[in-house]
Design an enzyme around this catalytic site. Structure first.
Site, PDB file in Angstrom:
ATOM      1  N   HIS A 221       0.849  -1.208   0.000  1.00 49.01           N
ATOM      2  CA  HIS A 221       0.000   0.000   0.000  1.00 49.01           C
ATOM      3  C   HIS A 221       0.877   1.248   0.000  1.00 49.01           C
ATOM      4  O   HIS A 221       1.757   1.386   0.836  1.00 49.01           O
ATOM      5  CB  HIS A 221      -0.900   0.011   1.239  1.00 49.01           C
ATOM      6  CG  HIS A 221      -2.090  -0.891   1.111  1.00 49.01           C
ATOM      7  ND1 HIS A 221      -3.215  -0.750   1.881  1.00 49.01           N
ATOM      8  CD2 HIS A 221      -2.333  -1.932   0.294  1.00 49.01           C
ATOM      9  CE1 HIS A 221      -4.099  -1.667   1.542  1.00 49.01           C
ATOM     10  NE2 HIS A 221      -3.587  -2.409   0.589  1.00 49.01           N
TER      11      HIS A 221
ATOM     12  N   TYR B  47       4.129   5.947  10.196  1.00 50.68           N
ATOM     13  CA  TYR B  47       3.262   4.848   9.771  1.00 50.68           C
ATOM     14  C   TYR B  47       4.052   3.788   8.996  1.00 50.68           C
ATOM     15  O   TYR B  47       3.861   2.586   9.202  1.00 50.68           O
ATOM     16  CB  TYR B  47       2.102   5.387   8.916  1.00 50.68           C
ATOM     17  CG  TYR B  47       0.964   4.391   8.783  1.00 50.68           C
ATOM     18  CD1 TYR B  47      -0.023   4.300   9.760  1.00 50.68           C
ATOM     19  CD2 TYR B  47       0.892   3.532   7.692  1.00 50.68           C
ATOM     20  CE1 TYR B  47      -1.060   3.381   9.657  1.00 50.68           C
ATOM     21  CE2 TYR B  47      -0.139   2.609   7.576  1.00 50.68           C
ATOM     22  CZ  TYR B  47      -1.109   2.540   8.569  1.00 50.68           C
ATOM     23  OH  TYR B  47      -2.128   1.617   8.467  1.00 50.68           O
TER      24      TYR B  47
ATOM     25  N   PRO C 185      -3.920  -0.522  19.159  1.00 48.77           N
ATOM     26  CA  PRO C 185      -3.688  -0.956  17.773  1.00 48.77           C
ATOM     27  C   PRO C 185      -3.727   0.146  16.715  1.00 48.77           C
ATOM     28  O   PRO C 185      -3.229  -0.065  15.603  1.00 48.77           O
ATOM     29  CB  PRO C 185      -4.792  -1.988  17.521  1.00 48.77           C
ATOM     30  CG  PRO C 185      -5.817  -1.737  18.576  1.00 48.77           C
ATOM     31  CD  PRO C 185      -5.109  -1.145  19.737  1.00 48.77           C
TER      32      PRO C 185
ATOM     33  N   TYR D 269      -9.063   5.092   8.191  1.00 45.07           N
ATOM     34  CA  TYR D 269      -9.214   5.327   9.633  1.00 45.07           C
ATOM     35  C   TYR D 269     -10.257   6.429   9.799  1.00 45.07           C
ATOM     36  O   TYR D 269     -10.121   7.502   9.197  1.00 45.07           O
ATOM     37  CB  TYR D 269      -7.896   5.802  10.254  1.00 45.07           C
ATOM     38  CG  TYR D 269      -6.821   4.732  10.346  1.00 45.07           C
ATOM     39  CD1 TYR D 269      -5.997   4.438   9.271  1.00 45.07           C
ATOM     40  CD2 TYR D 269      -6.623   4.026  11.526  1.00 45.07           C
ATOM     41  CE1 TYR D 269      -5.005   3.475   9.364  1.00 45.07           C
ATOM     42  CE2 TYR D 269      -5.630   3.057  11.632  1.00 45.07           C
ATOM     43  CZ  TYR D 269      -4.829   2.781  10.546  1.00 45.07           C
ATOM     44  OH  TYR D 269      -3.845   1.823  10.639  1.00 45.07           O
TER      45      TYR D 269
ATOM     46  N   LYS E  68       1.215  -0.810  15.067  1.00 42.36           N
ATOM     47  CA  LYS E  68       2.628  -0.899  15.464  1.00 42.36           C
ATOM     48  C   LYS E  68       2.995  -2.154  16.265  1.00 42.36           C
ATOM     49  O   LYS E  68       4.183  -2.478  16.380  1.00 42.36           O
ATOM     50  CB  LYS E  68       3.023   0.340  16.286  1.00 42.36           C
ATOM     51  CG  LYS E  68       3.113   1.594  15.458  1.00 42.36           C
ATOM     52  CD  LYS E  68       4.313   1.545  14.510  1.00 42.36           C
ATOM     53  CE  LYS E  68       4.192   2.534  13.381  1.00 42.36           C
ATOM     54  NZ  LYS E  68       4.303   1.971  12.056  1.00 42.36           N
TER      55      LYS E  68
HETATM   56  P1  FAD Z   1       1.974 -12.853  21.088  1.00 42.82           P
HETATM   57  O1  FAD Z   1       1.498 -12.850  19.701  1.00 42.82           O
HETATM   58  O2  FAD Z   1       1.009 -12.532  22.180  1.00 42.82           O
HETATM   59  O3  FAD Z   1       2.615 -14.280  21.367  1.00 42.82           O
HETATM   60  C1  FAD Z   1       2.982 -14.721  22.669  1.00 42.82           C
HETATM   61  C2  FAD Z   1       2.888 -16.241  22.715  1.00 42.82           C
HETATM   62  O4  FAD Z   1       3.343 -16.691  23.993  1.00 42.82           O
HETATM   63  C3  FAD Z   1       1.464 -16.754  22.552  1.00 42.82           C
HETATM   64  O5  FAD Z   1       1.424 -17.728  21.533  1.00 42.82           O
HETATM   65  C4  FAD Z   1       1.105 -17.304  23.926  1.00 42.82           C
HETATM   66  O6  FAD Z   1       0.218 -18.414  23.847  1.00 42.82           O
HETATM   67  C5  FAD Z   1       2.478 -17.714  24.454  1.00 42.82           C
HETATM   68  N1  FAD Z   1       2.535 -17.766  25.924  1.00 42.82           N
HETATM   69  C6  FAD Z   1       1.952 -16.929  26.806  1.00 42.82           C
HETATM   70  N2  FAD Z   1       2.231 -17.305  28.063  1.00 42.82           N
HETATM   71  C7  FAD Z   1       3.014 -18.410  27.977  1.00 42.82           C
HETATM   72  C8  FAD Z   1       3.601 -19.258  28.939  1.00 42.82           C
HETATM   73  N3  FAD Z   1       3.438 -19.044  30.248  1.00 42.82           N
HETATM   74  N4  FAD Z   1       4.325 -20.309  28.507  1.00 42.82           N
HETATM   75  C9  FAD Z   1       4.510 -20.531  27.182  1.00 42.82           C
HETATM   76  N5  FAD Z   1       3.957 -19.760  26.210  1.00 42.82           N
HETATM   77  C10 FAD Z   1       3.219 -18.711  26.613  1.00 42.82           C
HETATM   78  N6  FAD Z   1       0.127  -5.113  15.454  1.00 42.82           N
HETATM   79  C11 FAD Z   1       0.574  -4.584  14.280  1.00 42.82           C
HETATM   80  O7  FAD Z   1       1.791  -4.422  14.105  1.00 42.82           O
HETATM   81  N7  FAD Z   1      -0.269  -4.245  13.254  1.00 42.82           N
HETATM   82  C12 FAD Z   1      -1.603  -4.398  13.392  1.00 42.82           C
HETATM   83  O8  FAD Z   1      -2.314  -4.130  12.433  1.00 42.82           O
HETATM   84  C13 FAD Z   1      -2.127  -4.902  14.631  1.00 42.82           C
HETATM   85  N8  FAD Z   1      -3.436  -5.075  14.814  1.00 42.82           N
HETATM   86  C14 FAD Z   1      -3.880  -5.673  15.941  1.00 42.82           C
HETATM   87  C15 FAD Z   1      -5.230  -5.866  16.075  1.00 42.82           C
HETATM   88  C16 FAD Z   1      -5.738  -6.480  17.218  1.00 42.82           C
HETATM   89  C17 FAD Z   1      -7.218  -6.657  17.347  1.00 42.82           C
HETATM   90  C18 FAD Z   1      -4.849  -6.916  18.258  1.00 42.82           C
HETATM   91  C19 FAD Z   1      -5.383  -7.611  19.507  1.00 42.82           C
HETATM   92  C20 FAD Z   1      -3.493  -6.737  18.122  1.00 42.82           C
HETATM   93  C21 FAD Z   1      -2.995  -6.101  16.984  1.00 42.82           C
HETATM   94  N9  FAD Z   1      -1.651  -5.888  16.816  1.00 42.82           N
HETATM   95  C22 FAD Z   1      -1.208  -5.300  15.659  1.00 42.82           C
HETATM   96  C23 FAD Z   1      -0.691  -6.307  17.845  1.00 42.82           C
HETATM   97  C24 FAD Z   1       0.001  -7.641  17.524  1.00 42.82           C
HETATM   98  O9  FAD Z   1      -0.946  -8.628  17.265  1.00 42.82           O
HETATM   99  C25 FAD Z   1       0.908  -8.046  18.697  1.00 42.82           C
HETATM  100  O10 FAD Z   1       1.731  -6.956  19.015  1.00 42.82           O
HETATM  101  C26 FAD Z   1       1.772  -9.276  18.363  1.00 42.82           C
HETATM  102  O11 FAD Z   1       0.999 -10.442  18.371  1.00 42.82           O
HETATM  103  C27 FAD Z   1       2.921  -9.435  19.364  1.00 42.82           C
HETATM  104  O12 FAD Z   1       3.617 -10.634  19.124  1.00 42.82           O
HETATM  105  P2  FAD Z   1       4.348 -11.412  20.285  1.00 42.82           P
HETATM  106  O13 FAD Z   1       4.966 -12.618  19.640  1.00 42.82           O
HETATM  107  O14 FAD Z   1       5.195 -10.496  21.062  1.00 42.82           O
HETATM  108  O15 FAD Z   1       3.194 -11.851  21.300  1.00 42.82           O
HETATM  109  C1  DHB Z   2      -5.280  -3.632  11.177  1.00 43.55           C
HETATM  110  C2  DHB Z   2      -5.143  -3.422  12.521  1.00 43.55           C
HETATM  111  C3  DHB Z   2      -4.710  -2.188  12.957  1.00 43.55           C
HETATM  112  O1  DHB Z   2      -4.541  -1.976  14.264  1.00 43.55           O
HETATM  113  C4  DHB Z   2      -4.408  -1.169  12.082  1.00 43.55           C
HETATM  114  O2  DHB Z   2      -3.998   0.028  12.565  1.00 43.55           O
HETATM  115  C5  DHB Z   2      -4.512  -1.388  10.739  1.00 43.55           C
HETATM  116  C6  DHB Z   2      -4.965  -2.631  10.293  1.00 43.55           C
HETATM  117  C7  DHB Z   2      -5.747  -4.940  10.686  1.00 43.55           C
HETATM  118  O3  DHB Z   2      -6.043  -5.820  11.516  1.00 43.55           O
HETATM  119  O4  DHB Z   2      -5.864  -5.120   9.472  1.00 43.55           O
END
Ligand code: FAD
Ligand code: DHB
Length: 390
Positions: A72, A385, A293, A201, A297
């Site tokens: 994009h 962004y 979100p 947005y 980021k």
């Molecule tokens: P997680 O994905 O949370 O992974 C952690 C893992 O550790 C999990 O699999 C969990 O099961 C495991 N775990 C937890 N506790 C234990 C334990 N005690 N023992 C063993 N394993 C364990 N980010 C963006 O950059 N762009 C976006 O568009 C965006 N949109 C989002 C939309 C929504 C609705 C949400 C909820 C989040 C969004 N995010 C977005 C954020 C993004 O999803 C997270 O920042 C990302 O998943 C972080 O990755 P991580 O591997 O650090 O943690």
């Molecule tokens: C999505 C999530 C976000 O938080 C965002 O800023 C843009 C896109 C997504 O899930 O597609």
């Protein structure tokens, strides 16, 4: 069991770290509390910075991303019933973001990991860390009810916000900073074509909305809702009607509706833990910080932590230097706080905050007007962004 790096959590942070280390000949074992299918079933992020795409390429997992990801060049802001485009590429010397679901990133990394024969223990219960303050850390866990131990040189805490790693650190050694927002996001995924080819947005009197996508046939939409909203209170029809009401007339007319594949509520929070290193334990990704979100980021920040941490571990194991490990926390936190600021600012500008009243809303509109009419202000949004430099 013994390994060089014990990685706790098989989210994007843990899997990416595992793959980057594997390619450098460094052994790592991932312990994940859930099953692989459960991890893949969580619908989350969708927008990747180019630095994240580059890191996934470095991990050798970008083949499908290059084919199926949607680059994009711009993003849209809608307020006062009118839509305005921010030319991301034009304002940043050609930088783009790529729309590619976190689920797909996770799937690609999981497949590469099993193809390379690297060890992952899913459904590892009761993970418990010991000895990371000294020279011989050990991770205890249960697999199928049987107690196991994993000896290692380092532990990478990639276990998300509710994980065990940050909680294992003595309270006096860690400082936390937090803001909880008085609302959440209700998300809906549906196999319908996106309302627009770029993200929108929306700041609207009824609250924030976001139009995103996963492909040209799958859409992802979000609505601001009360923080404790129950998803059962939202029929598909109620969701579509509320979304349509928040869009500009052209988008409202173009909206294609259909049955939801998934609906969920996410709470919004800003959170940072400092520092990120405790002896031989390193925190990365959501284990160390959360952004609301708005601005996409979270996943990108997890990736930038992993870039710093993987480079530091490679430097240690393959070069014998601790310089990268010593600098990890300071280096990662500098980038984290800038993304925290951007996500807080986007959230503040686009959502309805009951406590700020009509004055606050007028200020939001003035800020948005300024943003879309000033090249300097648009360029500031654009460079954040697409992702600040590492
Ligand atoms: P997680 O994905 O949370 O992974 C952690 C893992 O550790 C999990 O699999 C969990 O099961 C495991 N775990 C937890 N506790 C234990 C334990 N005690 N023992 C063993 N394993 C364990 N980010 C963006 O950059 N762009 C976006 O568009 C965006 N949109 C989002 C939309 C929504 C609705 C949400 C909820 C989040 C969004 N995010 C977005 C954020 C993004 O999803 C997270 O920042 C990302 O998943 C972080 O990755 P991580 O591997 O650090 O943690
Ligand atoms: C999505 C999530 C976000 O938080 C965002 O800023 C843009 C896109 C997504 O899930 O597609």
């Amino acid at each position: 069991m013994r390994t060089q790096v014990a990685i706790i959590g098989a989210g994007p942070a843990g899997l990416l770290l595992g793959q980057l280390l594997h390619r450098e000949g460094i052994d790592a074992v991932i312990l994940e509390r859930r099953s692989a299918d459960y991890v893949l079933g969580r619908i989350r992020a969708g927008v990747l910075e180019s630095g994240t795409v580059d890191l996934i390429a470095r991990a050798g997992c970008d083949q499908r991303l290059r084919q199926e990801g949607l680059p994009h060049d711009g993003v849209n802001l809608c307020f006062g019933g009118a839509r305005h485009r921010i030319d991301l590429a034009g304002l940043t010397g050609g930088k783009q973001v790529t729309v590619y679901g976190q689920t797909e990133v996770t799937r690609d990394l999981m497949e590469a990991r099993s193809a390379g024969g690297a060890r992952t223990v899913y459904e590892a219960a009761g993970v418990h860390l010991e000895g990371f303050g000294g020279s011989r850390p050990v991770v205890h866990f249960l697999k199928g009810g049987i107690a196991q131990t994993l000896e290692c040189d380092f532990i990478a805490g990639c276990d998300g916000f509710h994980g065990v790693c940050r909680q294992s650190v003595p309270e006096r050694a860690i400082e936390t900073f937090e803001r909880v927002y008085p609302f959440g996001w209700l998300g809906l995924l549906a196999d319908v074509p996106p309302v627009n080819e770029e993200l929108i947005y929306v700041n609207h009197e009824d609250g924030f909305a976001l139009c995103s996508m996963r492909s040209m046939t799958r859409s992802r939409y979000y609505l601001q809702c009360p923080a404790d909203e129950k998803v059962e209170h939202w029929s598909d029809q109620r969701f579509w009607e509320a979304l349509r009401a928040r869009l500009d007339p052209e988008a409202a007319a173009a909206l294609t509706t259909g049955p939801a594949l998934e609906k969920s509520v996410a709470r919004l929070r800003s959170f940072v833990a400092e520092p990120l290193r405790f002896g031989r334990l390193f925190l990365a990704g959501d284990a160390a910080h959360i952004v609301p979100p708005t601005g996409a980021k979270g996943l990108n920040l997890a990736a930038s932590d992993i870039r710093y941490l993987s480079e530091a571990l490679v430097e240690y194991f393959n070069g014998g230097s601790t310089a990268g490990l010593d600098a990890y926390s300071t280096k990662a936190l500098a980038r984290i706080w800038k993304a925290e600021r951007f996500s807080w600012w986007m959230t503040s500008m686009l959502h309805r905050f009951p406590e700020v009243g009509r004055f606050g809303h007028k200020i939001q509109l003035a800020e948005l007007e300024y943003l879309v009419s000033s090249e300097a202000a648009s360029a500031s949004l654009a460079e954040n962004y697409v992702g600040l430099p590492y």
